[in-house]
Design an enzyme around this catalytic site. Structure first.
Site, PDB file in Angstrom:
ATOM      1  N   CYS A  11      -6.267  20.660  29.496  1.00  0.00           N
ATOM      2  CA  CYS A  11      -5.928  21.766  28.595  1.00  0.00           C
ATOM      3  C   CYS A  11      -7.059  22.019  27.596  1.00  0.00           C
ATOM      4  O   CYS A  11      -8.106  22.504  27.977  1.00  0.00           O
ATOM      5  CB  CYS A  11      -4.593  21.510  27.913  1.00  0.00           C
ATOM      6  SG  CYS A  11      -3.856  23.007  27.210  1.00  0.00           S
TER       7      CYS A  11
ATOM      8  N   HIS B 158      -0.817  19.863  32.148  1.00  0.00           N
ATOM      9  CA  HIS B 158      -0.264  18.666  31.516  1.00  0.00           C
ATOM     10  C   HIS B 158       0.679  17.995  32.511  1.00  0.00           C
ATOM     11  O   HIS B 158       1.483  18.662  33.158  1.00  0.00           O
ATOM     12  CB  HIS B 158       0.524  19.031  30.261  1.00  0.00           C
ATOM     13  CG  HIS B 158      -0.315  19.504  29.133  1.00  0.00           C
ATOM     14  ND1 HIS B 158      -1.195  18.694  28.459  1.00  0.00           N
ATOM     15  CD2 HIS B 158      -0.415  20.736  28.549  1.00  0.00           C
ATOM     16  CE1 HIS B 158      -1.793  19.390  27.506  1.00  0.00           C
ATOM     17  NE2 HIS B 158      -1.341  20.625  27.538  1.00  0.00           N
TER      18      HIS B 158
END
Length: 505
Positions: A338, A444
Site C-alpha cells: 500500500c 493488505h
C-alpha cells in the site's frame, strides 16, 4: 428509542491499558455461553483499519472483537474512526466512509452532529443482538473533553450500560489510576461504575490481595478480577503503540533465522500485515526507526502509511532512502504494501492537497511508478492470484492514491491479478523487478495467504541456505483458537458472573 439489548462498557484509566483485549475476551465468553453478542466502539483513533463486506472502513480492534463474537465485521461496530495524518489533524471516517479531514478543534465542534450517526449505529446493533459490549477510548476522565464526550460516560448513559473500569498495573500507579479516576468522576458517572479489572499483573496474584481490599474499601466498588500478564496468547494489537521502539526492542539478527526488517514509518498503518510473518517459527522480525545496518536482514518490508507524502520526505531526510536503495542493489528482498508500494516508486503527487501541503515528493525510485493522490478513497475486499505462480491471494485495498507505470526499466512486470469476490471482472495490481526481489502491491493481507507466503519465504530460505518449510505456519488463521485461549484466561481470573449480574443477565 427503547434499548432491548443488555449492555456493558469497558472504560479505561488511560490509553493502552487493555480495554480492547478485555472487550474481546468478554465478547468471546458471552458467545460461548450462547448469547448473540456484538461489539461497539463509538469512536476509535487508529491507523490500523480494515474493510468490511459493506465496503466501509473500521478500526481493527472492532474486527477482532467481531470475530470473537462469531460475526462478520460491520460498519456499525465502529461508526466514527479517526485516522491521524498530522500532529493535530485526522481523517474522519463516519459509518465506514470518509467524512472529512479535520483539525482537532474542528472535530470537537462537530461531535454533536456525529453523535446522531453514532446512535443510529448503536440502535441497529442493539435491536439485532442480545448483548452489545461497548468499549471506551483513552481515559474515561479527561475532564477537558467531558462536554463533548462521544465514547466514554456519555455513551454509557445513552446505552444504559454499567461501566467496568480497566487499569494497567504493569505501568505502575494502579491505585492512583483507579482511585484518582473515581475522584474525577461526577456523581452520575460514579453511579454508573460497577467495578474494576486490574490488568497486566506480573508475579504472584496472592500478594495483591491487600491491594484489592484497599481499592474496594476506598471506592466501595468490587474488583471483578486481576488479569495476569500473558505471553501465550496472540491477539492483533489495536494500533502502532504496540510496535513502538520502547515496546518492541530490536533483537540482534541471527544466521539461523530468516531476519525481517520493517521500516517503522512515522505514519505506519495496517501493520497487522506483519502478524503472519511473525507467526513463522524461523522468522525474527524487527521494526526499525533508523537505517542501521540492513545487511544482516533477508527481507525488508515497507508497510502501509497514512501520510505517504510526508513519509517520503522522512525517508530522504533520515538516510533511509539511500540505505534502502543500497540494500536492494546488493541483492536484498524488498516488499512494499500500500503506502510502502507507493514509496517504492519514483514520485508521489498530491495536486489536491489530500495528505499534505506538499504537491510532490520523491519516492525511493526502485520501481518505475508514479502515484497521484485522488479525492476519493478506494475501499474494497478483493481476491486473486499471483501472475507468476498462480497461487491464490485475498485481502483488501484501502488507499487514496492511484499508481501507474512511469518510465523504465522495461523488465518490470505486473504482480497480481485481482477481482471483487462477487465480480469476476479483473485488473492487475502491483509491480515487481529483479525476478521478484523488489515488489509492491496495494493488497493488505497478501502475507496472510499461507501458500503464497510459504513459497515466497522458501525462496529466501533457499538463498540463505536455511531449510525450507513444507507448509506455512498457522499465522492469523489460528486466531479463533487464540480467542478461546483469551476467554479461558479471562474466565479463570475474572468474576464473569458478577459482571453479568451488573448487566441484568
Amino acid at each position: 428509542m427503547k434499548i432491548t439489548a443488555k449492555t456493558v462498557i469497558f472504560l479505561g484509566t488511560g490509553s493502552d491499558v487493555g480495554k480492547s483485549v478485555v472487550t474481546t475476551a468478554f465478547c468471546r465468553v458471552l458467545k460461548r455461553k450462547g448469547y448473540s453478542v456484538a461489539p461497539f466502539k463509538a469512536q476509535n483513533m487508529s491507523n490500523n483499519s480494515y474493510i468490511t463486506l459493506e465496503g466501509g472502513e473500521i478500526g481493527r480492534a472492532q474486527v477482532v472483537q467481531a470475530e470473537a463474537c462469531g460475526l462478520e465485521p460491520g460498519n456499525d461496530m465502529n461508526p466514527v474512526l479517526l485516522k491521524p495524518s498530522s500532529g493535530v489533524g485526522a481523517q474522519v471516517v463516519v459509518q465506514g466512509r470518509v467524512y472529512a479531514q479535520m483539525q482537532a478543534k474542528d472535530y470537537q465542534a462537530r461531535k454533536k452532529h456525529l453523535a446522531r450517526a453514532v446512535m443510529e449505529s448503536f440502535h441497529r446493533l442493539a435491536s439485532a443482538y442480545d448483548v452489545v459490549v461497548l468499549e471506551g477510548a483513552g481515559s474515561c476522565c479527561e475532564v477537558n473533553l467531558r462536554a463533548n464526550d462521544l465514547v466514554n460516560f456519555a455513551m454509557a448513559k445513552k446505552a444504559q450500560a454499567p461501566c467496568v473500569l480497566v487499569a494497567d498495573i504493569d505501568r505502575g500507579g494502579v491505585f492512583a489510576q483507579i482511585i484518582g479516576s473515581m475522584h474525577l468522576m461526577t456523581p452520575s458517572e460514579r453511579k454508573l461504575t460497577a467495578g474494576f479489572i486490574v490488568n497486566k499483573f506480573r508475579g504472584d496474584i496472592g500478594l495483591f490481595r491487600d491491594g484489592v481490599d484497599f481499592i474496594e474499601r476506598k471506592t466501595a466498588r468490587p474488583v471483578f478480577g486481576v488479569l495476569p500478564y500473558y505471553r501465550h496468547i496472540r491477539i492483533d494489537p489495536e494500533d502502532s503503540v504496540a510496535v513502538q521502539a520502547d515496546k518492541r526492542p530490536v533483537r540482534d539478527p541471527r544466521p539461523d533465522r530468516l531476519n525481517v526488517a520493517v521500516v517503522h514509518l512515522p505514519s505506519i498503518s495496517n501493520f497487522t500485515d506483519m502478524e503472519a510473518l511473525e507467526g513463522e517459527p524461523d522468522v525474527l522480525l524487527n521494526y526499525l526507526s533508523s537505517p542501521s545496518a540492513l545487511s544482516p536482514y533477508d527481507l525488508l518490508v515497507i508497510p502501509g502509511a497514512k501520510n505517504t507524502m510526508e513519509d517520503a520526505v522522512w525517508l530522504a531526510e533520515t538516510g533511509w532512502k539511500d540505505a534502502v536503495r543500497s540494500y536492494a542493489e546488493s541483492g536484498g528482498f524488498v516488499l512494499g504494501v500500500c503506502g510502502g508500494y507507493q514509496l517504492l516508486g519514483r514520485t508521489v503527487l498530491d495536486p489536491l492537497g489530500v495528505e499534505s501541503s506538499r504537491r510532490e515528493a520523491p519516492g525511493l525510485g526502485l520501481l518505475p511508478l508514479a502515484t497521484t493522490m485522488a479525492g476519493d478513497k478506494v475501499l474494497r475486499r478483493v481476491e486473486g492470484v499471483d501472475l507468476r505462480n498462480g497461487l491464490k491471494v485475498q485481502g483488501y485495498e484501502i488507499h487514496m492514491g492511484r499508481t501507474e507505470r512511469s518510465g523504465e526499466p522495461a523488465e518490470a512486470e505486473p504482480f497480481l491479478e485481482l477481482n471483487l469476490p462477487q465480480d469476476r471482472t479483473s485488473w492487475q495490481d502491483g509491480w515487481r523487478l529483479e525476478n521478484g526481489r523488489v515488489m509492491g502491491t496495494y493488497l493488505h493481507g497478501l502475507l496472510d495467504a499461507p501458500q503464497w507466503r510459504n513459497e515466497f519465504l522458501n525462496r529466501i530460505r533457499r538463498g540463505k541456505g536455511l531449510p525450507e518449510m513444507a507448509v506455512a505456519a498457522d499465522g492469523r488463521g489460528d486466531r479463533f483458537r487464540q480467542y478461546d485461549l483469551l476467554a479461558d484466561h479471562f474466565e479463570k481470573h475474572v468474576d464473569v458472573g458478577a459482571i453479568m449480574n451488573a448487566m441484568g443477565l
